[in-house]
Design a protein around this motif. Structure first.
Motif, PDB file in Angstrom:
ATOM      1  N   UNK A  39      31.299  32.887   8.228  1.00  0.00           N
ATOM      2  CA  UNK A  39      30.651  32.538   6.970  1.00  0.00           C
ATOM      3  C   UNK A  39      31.684  32.123   5.928  1.00  0.00           C
ATOM      4  N   UNK A  40      31.221  31.328   4.976  1.00  0.00           N
ATOM      5  CA  UNK A  40      32.043  30.912   3.842  1.00  0.00           C
ATOM      6  C   UNK A  40      31.239  31.157   2.568  1.00  0.00           C
ATOM      7  N   UNK A  41      31.782  31.933   1.652  1.00  0.00           N
ATOM      8  CA  UNK A  41      31.131  32.141   0.366  1.00  0.00           C
ATOM      9  C   UNK A  41      31.428  30.987  -0.575  1.00  0.00           C
ATOM     10  N   UNK A  42      30.386  30.431  -1.186  1.00  0.00           N
ATOM     11  CA  UNK A  42      30.545  29.295  -2.107  1.00  0.00           C
ATOM     12  C   UNK A  42      30.010  29.713  -3.471  1.00  0.00           C
ATOM     13  N   UNK A  43      30.823  29.520  -4.508  1.00  0.00           N
ATOM     14  CA  UNK A  43      30.466  29.969  -5.847  1.00  0.00           C
ATOM     15  C   UNK A  43      30.959  28.948  -6.871  1.00  0.00           C
ATOM     16  N   UNK A  44      30.116  28.634  -7.841  1.00  0.00           N
ATOM     17  CA  UNK A  44      30.500  27.718  -8.911  1.00  0.00           C
ATOM     18  C   UNK A  44      30.347  28.444 -10.240  1.00  0.00           C
ATOM     19  N   UNK A  45      31.387  28.432 -11.062  1.00  0.00           N
ATOM     20  CA  UNK A  45      31.365  29.052 -12.384  1.00  0.00           C
ATOM     21  C   UNK A  45      31.606  27.984 -13.445  1.00  0.00           C
ATOM     22  N   UNK A  46      31.517  28.417 -14.709  1.00  0.00           N
ATOM     23  CA  UNK A  46      31.777  27.503 -15.811  1.00  0.00           C
ATOM     24  C   UNK A  46      30.647  26.538 -16.097  1.00  0.00           C
ATOM     25  N   UNK A  47      29.437  26.872 -15.661  1.00  0.00           N
ATOM     26  CA  UNK A  47      28.263  26.025 -15.875  1.00  0.00           C
ATOM     27  C   UNK A  47      27.443  26.551 -17.046  1.00  0.00           C
ATOM     28  N   UNK A  48      26.443  25.794 -17.439  1.00  0.00           N
ATOM     29  CA  UNK A  48      25.546  26.218 -18.509  1.00  0.00           C
ATOM     30  C   UNK A  48      24.577  27.262 -17.968  1.00  0.00           C
ATOM     31  N   UNK A  49      24.431  28.355 -18.693  1.00  0.00           N
ATOM     32  CA  UNK A  49      23.530  29.422 -18.258  1.00  0.00           C
ATOM     33  C   UNK A  49      22.108  28.897 -18.129  1.00  0.00           C
ATOM     34  N   UNK A  50      21.457  29.271 -17.002  1.00  0.00           N
ATOM     35  CA  UNK A  50      20.072  28.883 -16.790  1.00  0.00           C
ATOM     36  C   UNK A  50      19.860  27.414 -16.493  1.00  0.00           C
ATOM     37  N   UNK A  51      20.915  26.690 -16.201  1.00  0.00           N
ATOM     38  CA  UNK A  51      20.796  25.253 -15.916  1.00  0.00           C
ATOM     39  C   UNK A  51      20.689  25.015 -14.413  1.00  0.00           C
ATOM     40  N   UNK A  52      20.377  23.781 -14.063  1.00  0.00           N
ATOM     41  CA  UNK A  52      20.286  23.404 -12.658  1.00  0.00           C
ATOM     42  C   UNK A  52      21.572  22.705 -12.222  1.00  0.00           C
ATOM     43  N   UNK A  53      22.090  23.143 -11.076  1.00  0.00           N
ATOM     44  CA  UNK A  53      23.287  22.529 -10.519  1.00  0.00           C
ATOM     45  C   UNK A  53      22.970  22.060  -9.100  1.00  0.00           C
ATOM     46  N   UNK A  54      23.478  20.914  -8.747  1.00  0.00           N
ATOM     47  CA  UNK A  54      23.313  20.373  -7.396  1.00  0.00           C
ATOM     48  C   UNK A  54      24.637  20.477  -6.661  1.00  0.00           C
ATOM     49  N   UNK A  55      24.591  21.107  -5.506  1.00  0.00           N
ATOM     50  CA  UNK A  55      25.792  21.283  -4.695  1.00  0.00           C
ATOM     51  C   UNK A  55      25.578  20.536  -3.383  1.00  0.00           C
ATOM     52  N   UNK A  56      26.528  19.697  -3.048  1.00  0.00           N
ATOM     53  CA  UNK A  56      26.406  18.865  -1.853  1.00  0.00           C
ATOM     54  C   UNK A  56      27.525  19.161  -0.863  1.00  0.00           C
ATOM     55  N   UNK A  57      27.213  18.976   0.408  1.00  0.00           N
ATOM     56  CA  UNK A  57      28.202  19.077   1.483  1.00  0.00           C
ATOM     57  C   UNK A  57      28.243  17.754   2.232  1.00  0.00           C
TER      58      UNK A  57
END
Length: 395
Positions: A39-57
């Motif tokens: 497994x690989x843990x993926x985490x994104x910080x520094x975003x706007x609280x409660x906003x939508x983020x799109x993560x692509x592979x």
């Protein structure tokens, strides 16, 4: 041991000047280099609280096909998107699944239900997956994960002697000597289990991926394959790994061979694992008027496969929605013959119930639907593969 690393990739694209949103996304993966079954843990910080983020592979396979996955998630109150806890509400998978971006990738311009990611041969390098997160402002951050087929120090050797067509993967010298494994596939033919053998060696098990038809020097089809051929492979692997019996893993039609070899050569085999199994001998393939297997020069008769002489652990993994054949019924009949035959049944998985987790695979092949869904087959692999490793480690 396998070297792990931490990758933190900072902001790659600045926030547009016209945006009122102040985002500084940072993507963190807990290991930039991992074994492909980890497994690989993926985490994104520094975003706007409660906003939508799109993560692509994104990755490219050996056929130059581009595969992409997408997760659409909402950040928490701290402006964090952690894929181990945040559900994806759109994209290529739904719900909470920390590895969803890896197994749910779809082929560009292709059908995900019939597509199978084709990685390069294990010894030719890892599968590189690029991850990119895009926040509400348009700011992005990215990281690259290298998913290794060969752990540090694992070596590979091609075997084309004694009539064998095989690949052997050997753990580094000096470690604990674990049970060697002979592994082979089914009616697809050729050497289809290279990546599984490489991963087994990365976990300490000398492993041989064996072709038994549709390879140079072998029968073109599943037609009169001698069980003695598998015995020769067992002896070769045992001699290369310090002697002793070998565990056999067979998939689909290969399950017949695995059980038959364990039954007829109990001194060479200790433990059998069968995926999507059959408990009976079928005719050859694609011809139904020829025997699939021979023993001592005679056809192996169609009908139930005896398992009373097989030594060691016995494990069958089957999907309840297998549309190719009744693999669950076969697994249960095997247990009736041998009460110590452990079976794992995944009710909504299909014929592609195994083996390695986190790899994009379809649910149909050659115009045939094999049952299950990509998500349910993936769940079976995530749970089933560690059970196989545990059985091997205990033997």
């Amino acid at each position: 041991m396998f070297r792990r690393a931490v990758a933190v990739v900072l902001l790659l694209a600045t926030v547009p000047a016209c945006s009122a949103v102040d985002e500084h996304p940072v993507m963190t993966v807990d290991a930039a280099v991992v074994l492909a079954d980890e497994r690989v843990g993926v985490r994104v910080t520094g975003l706007v609280a409660g906003s939508t983020v799109t993560i692509r592979s994104e990755t490219v396979d050996r056929n130059n096909v581009t595969w992409r996955g997408t997760a659409v998630v909402q950040t928490d109150r701290a402006g964090v998107a952690d894929l181990d806890v945040a559900p994806s509400t759109g994209g290529s998978y739904q719900g909470v699944d920390g590895m969803g971006l890896f197994w749910s990738m779809v082929p560009e311009g292709g059908d995900p239900d019939t597509g199978f990611l084709a990685p390069a041969r294990p010894e030719r390098g890892p599968l590189e997956v690029r991850l990119t997160a895009t926040g509400a402002s348009g700011a992005t951050a990215s990281a690259v994960v290298r998913r290794q087929w060969l752990g540090e120090g694992v070596t590979h050797r091609r075997v084309l002697t004694g009539g064998l067509v095989a690949d052997v993967y050997v753990p580094p010298a000096g470690g604990r000597v674990r049970r060697p494994v002979l592994i082979f596939g089914g009616s697809e033919g050729g050497s289809s289990q290279l990546w599984e053998a490489a991963q087994l060696a990365s976990h300490g098990h000398p492993a041989m991926a064996l072709a038994y038809f549709d390879a140079p020097g072998l029968p073109a089809t599943l037609d009169r394959v001698p069980l003695e051929y598998f015995a020769a492979a067992l002896r070769h692997l045992a001699a290369q790994s310090g002697g002793g019996p070998v565990t056999v893993i067979g998939y689909s039609r290969g399950s017949e061979a695995a059980l038959l070899v364990g039954q007829h050569f109990p001194d060479l085999v200790r433990g059998v694992v069968v995926y999507a199994p059959s408990d009976v001998v079928h005719a050859g393939y694609p011809y139904d008027d020829r025997p699939a297997w021979t023993f001592r020069g005679e056809p192996v008769a169609r009908g139930p496969i005896p398992v009373d002489r097989i030594s060691g652990g016995l494990l069958a993994i089957a999907g309840g929605d297998d549309e190719l054949w009744d693999s669950v019924g076969s697994a249960r009949r095997l247990r009736e013959r041998r009460p110590d035959f452990e079976i794992l049944v995944y009710p909504r998985a299909g014929h592609f119930v195994g083996t390695l987790p986190h790899i994009p695979t379809g649910v149909g092949m050659g115009g045939l639907r094999m049952g299950g869904t990509r998500a349910d087959d993936q769940l079976a692999r995530v749970e089933g593969w560690p059970r196989v490793l545990a059985m091997l480690a205990a033997s």
